[in-house]
Enzyme design. Structure first.
Site, PDB file in Angstrom:
ATOM      1  N   ASP A 382       0.370   0.582  -4.333  1.00 21.92           N
ATOM      2  CA  ASP A 382       0.142  -0.050  -5.426  1.00 21.92           C
ATOM      3  C   ASP A 382       0.533  -1.237  -5.193  1.00 21.92           C
ATOM      4  O   ASP A 382       2.140  -0.871  -4.557  1.00 21.92           O
ATOM      5  CB  ASP A 382       0.334   0.876  -6.347  1.00 21.92           C
ATOM      6  N   GLN A 383       0.814  -2.259  -5.409  1.00 19.30           N
ATOM      7  CA  GLN A 383       1.983  -3.091  -5.919  1.00 19.30           C
ATOM      8  C   GLN A 383       3.161  -2.484  -6.570  1.00 19.30           C
ATOM      9  O   GLN A 383       4.545  -2.909  -5.935  1.00 19.30           O
ATOM     10  CB  GLN A 383       1.260  -4.557  -6.955  1.00 19.30           C
TER      11      GLN A 383
END
Length: 532
Positions: A382-383
């Site tokens: 995930d970012q």
């Protein structure tokens, strides 16, 4: 105006109205919530509530309150703003036509449970089974007879009379098979005729039900006339016409945010700040925590609020990128050879290119490794998550590592900080919860026993806040959901803006990874220091 609740305070107003899809609750909203909480009636189910701080034409500050959907039997005339369109009047258009649809449902149920229909269905199935069994038994007899004839012919010295007898036997058995099939055809056709009369009636009723339901839903959406800050009006059908889904989802316009803004615009109140919070028990599917603040949902509210507040492109998800300089990864390459790269991704950087122009790990590595045969990400983070990422430099390596992931041969370990101290005495265990995306509120994931995909996470507590997480599957947001959901640890990862509360960052880090090197076939292990 009885629904305008005055706020007497010295707290300064914000410079502009907040984006309801990305916000920290303003102190004025928190004050409004504090005043609202004692007024919320007891309810067995949790509910999303919202406050909108407004200013009236005399410059006085106050707040409006609303809840999403409906609360059965609650007299809320003195507290909460009304629905944009009240379609639940007992003798109104909606309830009258809804009753017609309900009557059709009763008729369908009655037909499907009619004794004559059930008996016809039972007899038809029994006769089909008997035909299939009789035909199969006779075919087996034919196979045995054929085998005996073939065996006799192999021995030779077959007389003309004997050969003719065997031919006649074969012809007779084929004719007999046709007779057996024909014997069952007439009663089956007769029964099927009676049966299909019921089916046809049921299907006609279902078709009528769908037509009436679609027409009623379309009528309902046309009655939701939504105002915007410029005083213009559009109904829900017009608002959603230019979206991907084209048709409004069920319940559109009934969330607390459009209710609040509609009331403010109708009564010439100036919106100052908005916040939404969950009150009560958590639902089974979604992750909602009592008195936590949440952004507006995207499937129902994004098109509506974009119209109401003239948001344009400002309603995108919050970005957490802190440094877009591609050179920052030079010191974060843990390992590199002719086949692969292992990099320590910083929190806030995308793994792969997204819808925005933000730089990603793939962008940087692609620029750096232009001579690579085929640069491919083996997996993603995930970012908001930091830690180890593996990038393949050729197709063979990518395929080999993908196979290891598919067969659960790759071992990953994450470190996370939880939002609250763990009170449970169980220091380790396994969480198994089925997950799927929420189509009306992406990128959120929900728990769904029926349609979700199995997601498995082992965990081990290091202390009351710090935890090791070992994913055995790779579902989107798996670790975040398994920590936050009430059936998991019921303790969101610190800084989880989606399933918990914002902080300086998401405190989740992919600390180590172990796999078989595609070229050497040796087990390799890499580790990245935890930055928190």
């Amino acid at each position: 105006m009885k629904l305008f609740h005055p706020l007497h305070t010295n707290i300064e107003k914000p410079n502009e109205m907040n984006n309801p899809f990305d916000y920290e609750p303003h102190p004025l909203c928190m004050l409004a919530v504090e005043k609202l909480l004692p007024l919320i009636p007891q309810n067995d189910e949790g509910k999303m509530f919202g406050v909108l701080v407004v200013e009236n034409q005399e410059g006085e500050l106050g707040y409006l309150a609303a809840y999403s959907g409906q609360i059965n039997g609650m007299d809320d005339d003195e507290i909460f703003v009304p629905a944009i369109f009240d379609y639940l009047q007992p003798d109104g258009y909606f309830k009258t036509h809804e009753a017609e649809i309900t009557n059709i449902n009763h008729s369908i149920h009655a037909l499907e449970n009619d004794e004559r229909f059930l008996n016809a269905e039972k007899k038809l199935n029994e006769l089909k089974e008997k035909r299939e069994k009789t035909v199969d038994e006779y075919k087996l007899l034919m196979q045995k007879s054929k085998a005996l004839r073939d065996e006799r012919r192999k021995k030779g010295n077959v007389s003309k009379e004997e050969d003719e007898a065997m031919i006649k036997e074969s012809q007779f058995q084929k004719a007999e098979l046709r007779r057996i099939k024909s014997m069952f055809s007439q009663p089956i056709d007769t029964l099927y005729g009676h049966y299909t009369l019921y089916l046809q009636e049921v299907e006609e009723l279902k078709h009528l039900r769908k037509q009436l339901s679609d027409a009623l839903q379309s009528w309902l959406f046309s009655q939701f006339n939504i105002l915007n800050l410029h005083g213009e009006s559009k109904n829900l059908l017009e608002i959603f016409a230019d979206t991907v889904q084209k048709i409004p989802p069920s319940g559109a316009g009934e969330c607390c945010e459009p209710k609040l803004l509609q009331y403010a615009f109708l009564h010439h109140l100036k919106p100052i700040s908005m916040a939404m919070f969950w009150f009560g028990p958590s639902p089974k599917q979604e992750i909602r925590h009592h008195l936590h603040y949440y952004p507006a949902c995207r499937g129902k509210c994004l098109p509506i609020l974009t119209w109401m507040l003239d948001l344009g492109n400002t309603a995108s998800l919050p970005s957490q990128v802190n440094d877009k300089d591609g050179n920052m990864l030079n010191d974060r390459i843990i390992y590199e050879d002719d086949d692969l790269i292992v990099v320590d991704k910083p929190a806030g950087m995308l793994s792969v290119p997204g819808k925005t122009n933000e730089i990603s790990v793939y962008d940087i590595m692609h620029e750096r490794c232009q001579d690579a045969e085929c640069l491919q990400m083996v997996h993603r983070l995930d970012q908001a998550t930091s830690g180890l990422l593996v990038i393949a430099k050729n197709k063979k390596t990518h395929k080999h590592l993908q196979s290891q992931f598919a067969n659960h041969l790759i071992q990953k370990k994450y470190v996370a900080l939880l939002s609250h101290p763990m009170t449970s005495t169980q220091r380790e265990g396994t969480i198994t919860l089925p997950m799927r995306p929420d189509p009306l509120n992406r990128p959120y994931q929900i728990i769904d026993e029926k349609h979700g995909k199995t997601a498995i996470t082992e965990y081990k507590m290091m202390d009351e806040y710090r935890i090791w997480l070992f994913p055995h599957t790779g579902r989107t947001h798996q670790l975040r959901v398994h920590c936050a959901h009430q059936l998991g640890l019921n303790n969101p990862i610190k800084g989880d803006a989606l399933y918990g509360m914002k902080d300086e960052r998401l405190f989740l880090h992919a600390e180590s990874i172990q796999f078989i090197h595609p070229s050497t076939n040796e087990m390799v292990y890499f580790e990245a220091k935890v930055p928190f």
